[in-house]
Every structure is written in C-alpha cells, then in structure tokens.
Design an enzyme around this catalytic site. Sequence first.
Site, mmCIF file in Angstrom:
data_model
loop_
_atom_site.group_PDB
_atom_site.id
_atom_site.type_symbol
_atom_site.label_atom_id
_atom_site.label_comp_id
_atom_site.label_asym_id
_atom_site.label_seq_id
_atom_site.Cartn_x
_atom_site.Cartn_y
_atom_site.Cartn_z
ATOM 1 N N GLY A 190 0.819 -1.218 0.000
ATOM 2 C CA GLY A 190 0.000 0.000 0.000
ATOM 3 C C GLY A 190 0.847 1.260 0.000
ATOM 4 O O GLY A 190 2.077 1.218 -0.118
ATOM 5 N N ASP A 247 -0.182 12.841 14.878
ATOM 6 C CA ASP A 247 -0.963 13.919 15.485
ATOM 7 C C ASP A 247 -0.030 14.860 16.255
ATOM 8 O O ASP A 247 -0.182 16.087 16.215
ATOM 9 C CB ASP A 247 -2.010 13.325 16.431
ATOM 10 C CG ASP A 247 -2.806 12.231 15.744
ATOM 11 O OD1 ASP A 247 -3.565 12.547 14.819
ATOM 12 O OD2 ASP A 247 -2.621 11.048 16.094
ATOM 13 N N HIS A 254 -6.641 8.173 18.341
ATOM 14 C CA HIS A 254 -6.252 8.725 17.030
ATOM 15 C C HIS A 254 -7.530 8.887 16.213
ATOM 16 O O HIS A 254 -7.874 8.045 15.373
ATOM 17 C CB HIS A 254 -5.266 7.816 16.300
ATOM 18 C CG HIS A 254 -5.022 8.281 14.881
ATOM 19 N ND1 HIS A 254 -4.351 9.443 14.590
ATOM 20 C CD2 HIS A 254 -5.397 7.763 13.696
ATOM 21 C CE1 HIS A 254 -4.321 9.606 13.275
ATOM 22 N NE2 HIS A 254 -4.953 8.602 12.708
ATOM 23 N N ASN A 273 -11.851 -5.309 10.942
ATOM 24 C CA ASN A 273 -10.478 -5.160 11.412
ATOM 25 C C ASN A 273 -10.127 -6.172 12.492
ATOM 26 O O ASN A 273 -8.981 -6.595 12.597
ATOM 27 C CB ASN A 273 -10.220 -3.719 11.841
ATOM 28 C CG ASN A 273 -9.931 -2.857 10.627
ATOM 29 O OD1 ASN A 273 -8.923 -3.048 9.956
ATOM 30 N ND2 ASN A 273 -10.850 -1.961 10.289
#
Length: 340
Positions: free
Chosen positions: A17, A162, A190, A108
Amino acid sequence: MAHSRTPVTVTLTGAGGQIGYALLFRIASGQMLGADVPVRLRLLEIPQGLRAAEGAALELQDGAFPLLAGVDVTDDRAAAFDGVNVALLVGARPRGPGMERADLLAANGGIFGPQGAAINAGAADDVRIVVVGNPANTNALIASAHAPDVPSERFTALTRLDHNRALGQLAAALDAPVGGIRNVSIWGNHSASQYPDVSHATLDGAPALPLLAARLGGAEPAERWLADEFIPRVAKRGAEIIEVRGSSSVASAASATIDHMRDWVGGSPAGAGWTSAALPSDGSYGVPEGLISSFPVESVGGQLRIVQGLEISAFSRARIDASVAELIAERDAVRALGLI
Ligand code: NAD
Ligand code: LMR
C-alpha cells in the site's frame, strides 16, 4: 561497509500500500533503526496486494542498500511474524460505502486478532509493535488481546503523526522554527476526539502560552484560538488531507511511524522533551487501565514511559475524558463482538 551484527527483522503489513511504499526505503536506508543496523524486511500482504509488494521488493533490490540483509514477500502471517523484532501493522480494512462502525471494527478484528496470534506464536522476545492501520488504538487492543505471552506494553498505536501535526501548527502560530518547540501532548484516541494539548509546551525553553497570547493580542484570544482553531485543526487534519490530496496522508504518516519506532528503540534524544504515543494505560491520569490511549511519553532504556506529574486543567480534563470515553465505547463494541 560490511555489517557483522545479526539483522533486525522488521515485518511490515500492508507493504503493497501507500504508507508501506513510503516506509520501506527509509527503513532500508537506516533511518528507523540506525545507520549501522542491518535489517531483514518481511512484507505481509493479502493476495490482492502481493504484486505491489513484490514490485516494492524489486525496487528495494535496485536501491542497493548496504544495510538490507534480505526481503521476503508473503501472504502467510506465520512466516511474516516468525522471529519478528519490529512489527509495523499498517494494512487495515478501510471503511467502505454503507459500512457501519461496528462492521469496520469487525472487519479489522478479523485482521488484527489473527495477526496478534501470529505475533504471539512467532515473535522474538524483544518484539515491539506499532499499529498504524485505523482504527489504530482499538486494532492494537485487539492484537494485544490475542497475544497473551507478549507483554501488553509492547503493543502501541501511532499518534506521533498527530503530535507532529500539533508541532507544525503551533510553530506556524508562533512564527518559530518547529525544532524549538517541546512538550506538546496528544491524549486519547487517534480520531477527531483526540486532545492536542499545548498547556506544557515551550518554545526555546520559554512557556509557549504567554508567547501565543503576546502574538494573538491577549490570553483570551489565545484561548479562543486554541479551542476554535488549533484543537479542531490538528484533530481533523486527517480529514483535511483527504479532502485536499484526494487520499489519506501517506508520507507524513510514514515519517511519524519512523519517528515513533526510532525513538522507542533508540531512546528519546537528550533534551528533546517528550513526544506522544498510544500505549496501554497503567491508570495514569485517570485513564482506565489497559485502554490503549495516547499519552505524553519518553523512551528510556528501550521502554516507553508515560510522563508523570503533569498538571491537568479543567479544560484539559474535559477533553481527555471525552476522547477516553470514545475509546471505552470502541473497546466495549469489540468486546460485544467477541473480538477481545
Ligand atoms: P492502502 O490502502 O494504500 O494500503 C493498505 C494495504 O494494506 C493494501 O495494500 C492492502 O492490500 C493491505 N492489507 C489489507 N489487509 C491486510 C492484511 N490483513 N494483511 C496485510 N496487508 C493487508 O492504505 P494506506 O494509505 O497505506 O493506509 C493504511 C492504513 O493506515 C489505513 O488504515 C489508514 O487509515 C491508516 N492511517 C493511519 C494513520 C495514523 O496516524 N495512525 C495515518 C494515516 C493513515
Ligand atoms: C490520518 O490521520 O491522516 C488518518 O488516520 C486519516 C484516515 O482516516 O486514514
């Protein structure tokens, strides 16, 4: 240069990816583990992603990286995690059209549960894991729940992106180089509920808040800027990148992943202050034990430690609690689905 050390085995999931592609060459060049540390890369993909990962492996060969001791591409979890020292769990199931949050968590869970079990079965004793694939905190919780023999504090999730975003925004507001800023914190999840906290931040050693007030015309405008601009900007930066770029953050996410693992393995650089990472709570700051939540952290002796003793204002408390409440809801949802 020839290297006599045993290579460190780094397993990257989702290696075919976007973030994988941005990570691989930096790892192979020594930017994550050091300029004298040979690495063996294991690239884990699902069958549809194998060709892309194989292509990246060809390019790694063409990079002629002296530190690269080998590259294996596989869709076999057991082979990918056998002997792993550093695991970067990037591959995840994105939310598709019409998918509810519970569907996303379940999909997931089907990835991170078996990966946790494979880590449990095959990883080296010193394994360190960072989950990047979203929802990162809860995916890390699921993986950890399937790895009872691996100390839970080895499972972390990425909030360094972040943290870096908060540094960037504060530096811009102060019209100062980002390198002079220390001690920004990300708390919680997150996600858009996260709390980027600058109440302990400094610029060149001086408290940042009075400097901000001086630039923005007083304490009240500074507080308004923090509440109405800074916090939402950082917390929703992922969505902003998706809107402007047309796809989610890649190079910045890869860079933050390198920062996270480099500091964890190599230690926080002297004088650099703290950074942020999501790791299992030990109950610090009222965050329920075991929840994988972001905290201010330092890396000492190869371990991430939550920075203790920070004063938490009422403003901060409410925001930390809101993000932690979201993490509790995610944990309860995956528990109800039988994923942990
Ligand atoms: P991508 O779609 O380009 O790549 C994901 C890859 O993962 C694909 O090649 C896919 O085949 C693979 N994959 C899917 N399931 C897998 C499995 N079970 N095992 C191994 N590989 C698998 O996505 P990307 O842009 O690289 O982003 C990856 C993830 O990172 C996404 O979940 C994204 O939301 C997340 N992300 C997190 C942060 C963060 O700060 N935590 C920042 C940016 C992106
Ligand atoms: C980010 O923070 O950039 C990503 O987590 C956004 C996303 O939804 O992939």
